[in-house]
Scaffold this active site. Sequence first.
Site, PDB file in Angstrom:
ATOM      1  N   HIS A  12       0.838  -1.211   0.000  1.00 45.59           N
ATOM      2  CA  HIS A  12       0.000   0.000   0.000  1.00 45.59           C
ATOM      3  C   HIS A  12       0.872   1.260   0.000  1.00 45.59           C
ATOM      4  O   HIS A  12       1.797   1.370   0.787  1.00 45.59           O
ATOM      5  CB  HIS A  12      -0.878  -0.045   1.249  1.00 45.59           C
ATOM      6  CG  HIS A  12      -1.882   1.046   1.364  1.00 45.59           C
ATOM      7  ND1 HIS A  12      -2.108   1.729   2.525  1.00 45.59           N
ATOM      8  CD2 HIS A  12      -2.752   1.568   0.448  1.00 45.59           C
ATOM      9  CE1 HIS A  12      -3.061   2.617   2.346  1.00 45.59           C
ATOM     10  NE2 HIS A  12      -3.469   2.547   1.096  1.00 45.59           N
ATOM     11  N   GLU A  39       0.567  -0.447  -4.796  1.00 44.95           N
ATOM     12  CA  GLU A  39      -0.486   0.540  -5.042  1.00 44.95           C
ATOM     13  C   GLU A  39       0.098   1.887  -4.699  1.00 44.95           C
ATOM     14  O   GLU A  39       0.894   2.005  -3.752  1.00 44.95           O
ATOM     15  CB  GLU A  39      -1.688   0.242  -4.137  1.00 44.95           C
ATOM     16  CG  GLU A  39      -2.873   1.190  -4.300  1.00 44.95           C
ATOM     17  CD  GLU A  39      -2.889   2.369  -3.335  1.00 44.95           C
ATOM     18  OE1 GLU A  39      -3.857   3.140  -3.365  1.00 44.95           O
ATOM     19  OE2 GLU A  39      -1.925   2.546  -2.550  1.00 44.95           O
ATOM     20  N   HIS A  54      -0.647  11.429  -1.718  1.00 45.21           N
ATOM     21  CA  HIS A  54      -1.957  10.985  -1.232  1.00 45.21           C
ATOM     22  C   HIS A  54      -2.884  12.163  -0.937  1.00 45.21           C
ATOM     23  O   HIS A  54      -4.010  12.240  -1.445  1.00 45.21           O
ATOM     24  CB  HIS A  54      -1.785  10.128   0.033  1.00 45.21           C
ATOM     25  CG  HIS A  54      -3.077   9.627   0.594  1.00 45.21           C
ATOM     26  ND1 HIS A  54      -3.882  10.385   1.439  1.00 45.21           N
ATOM     27  CD2 HIS A  54      -3.738   8.454   0.422  1.00 45.21           C
ATOM     28  CE1 HIS A  54      -4.955   9.702   1.758  1.00 45.21           C
ATOM     29  NE2 HIS A  54      -4.899   8.523   1.155  1.00 45.21           N
TER      30      HIS A  54
HETATM   31  O1  G3P Z   1      -6.397   1.981  -3.302  1.00 43.33           O
HETATM   32  C1  G3P Z   1      -6.643   1.508  -2.032  1.00 43.33           C
HETATM   33  C2  G3P Z   1      -6.378   2.546  -0.965  1.00 43.33           C
HETATM   34  O2  G3P Z   1      -5.135   3.140  -1.192  1.00 43.33           O
HETATM   35  C3  G3P Z   1      -7.435   3.600  -0.897  1.00 43.33           C
HETATM   36  O3  G3P Z   1      -7.274   4.451   0.199  1.00 43.33           O
HETATM   37  O4  G3P Z   1      -6.713   6.601   1.213  1.00 43.33           O
HETATM   38  O5  G3P Z   1      -5.026   4.791   1.188  1.00 43.33           O
HETATM   39  O6  G3P Z   1      -5.614   5.962  -0.917  1.00 43.33           O
HETATM   40  P1  G3P Z   1      -6.099   5.484   0.418  1.00 43.33           P
HETATM   41 MG    MG Z   2      -4.426   4.802  -2.358  1.00 44.08          MG
END
Ligand code: G3P
Ligand code: MG
Length: 248
Positions: A12, A39, A54
């Site tokens: 992540h 990701e 982000h």
């Molecule tokens: O793509 C999954 C996740 O990353 C979505 O939430 O806020 O971490 O971008 P966030």
């Molecule tokens: Mg994300």
Amino acid sequence: MSTWPYPFLFAHRGGGDLAPENTLAGMIKAVETGFGAVEFDVKLTADDVCVLLHDDTLERTSDGFGAMASKRFAELSGIDAGSWKDPIYAGTPIPAFSDIGLYCVRNGLHANVEIKPCPGRELETGRLVAQDAALLWQGEAVPPLLSSFSYEALQAAVAEAPWLPVGWLIDEWEHDWRERLQTLEAVSLHCNQRLLNAQRVAEVRDAGYQLLAYTVNGPERALQLKNWGVSGVFTDALGVMRGVEGLE
Ligand code: G3P
Ligand code: MG
């Protein structure tokens, strides 16, 4: 897509909790830890360069300040996006999507590119991220998977590069998910893991869609989701999840 080409575990925001989020250092950590997929979040600068970040603003994850939507790409040089995490990452820059895409392609790292538009910039962000992604992964066997909470951004991405797979991200259960995925010709639903139970997973899978879940930091929950039929999870806990039997 006829065969789902992505591994179950996605690191992540690049390197999860091992590195500053959405940086090259994070992608390197993911590879070093043995992850096959990452990701990360992409948005536009004021002069329409796709970059990884982000938040809408710079403060939390860098020593910069203000809204990304108000910064030209050249103004990002010299911003330190690493020290907030750990002094060993001092000087880590906010990367351009093009640099991270190249790193992924060269290292065989599968990517879920989350289109994260600043408010009001949904359409151009979707279009330009898809344009960059199509160029960066041109000729590659496995394309990046594009996703977004912004349905408008996804529609713009699909219009720009209809051959790239897309998934719709949701943080609350959406009762019209079938129609929305169908309209988009999406391949997947990306869902907050707290919304999932066996029945919902079965419904999505039976409808012919892949289901991905964020953010899953415990192996037991990851295994439960996998057993229900979830195709992939996004995790911050790289060191914990890697090597757990059944999650490879
Ligand atoms: O793509 C999954 C996740 O990353 C979505 O939430 O806020 O971490 O971008 P966030
Ligand atoms: Mg994300």
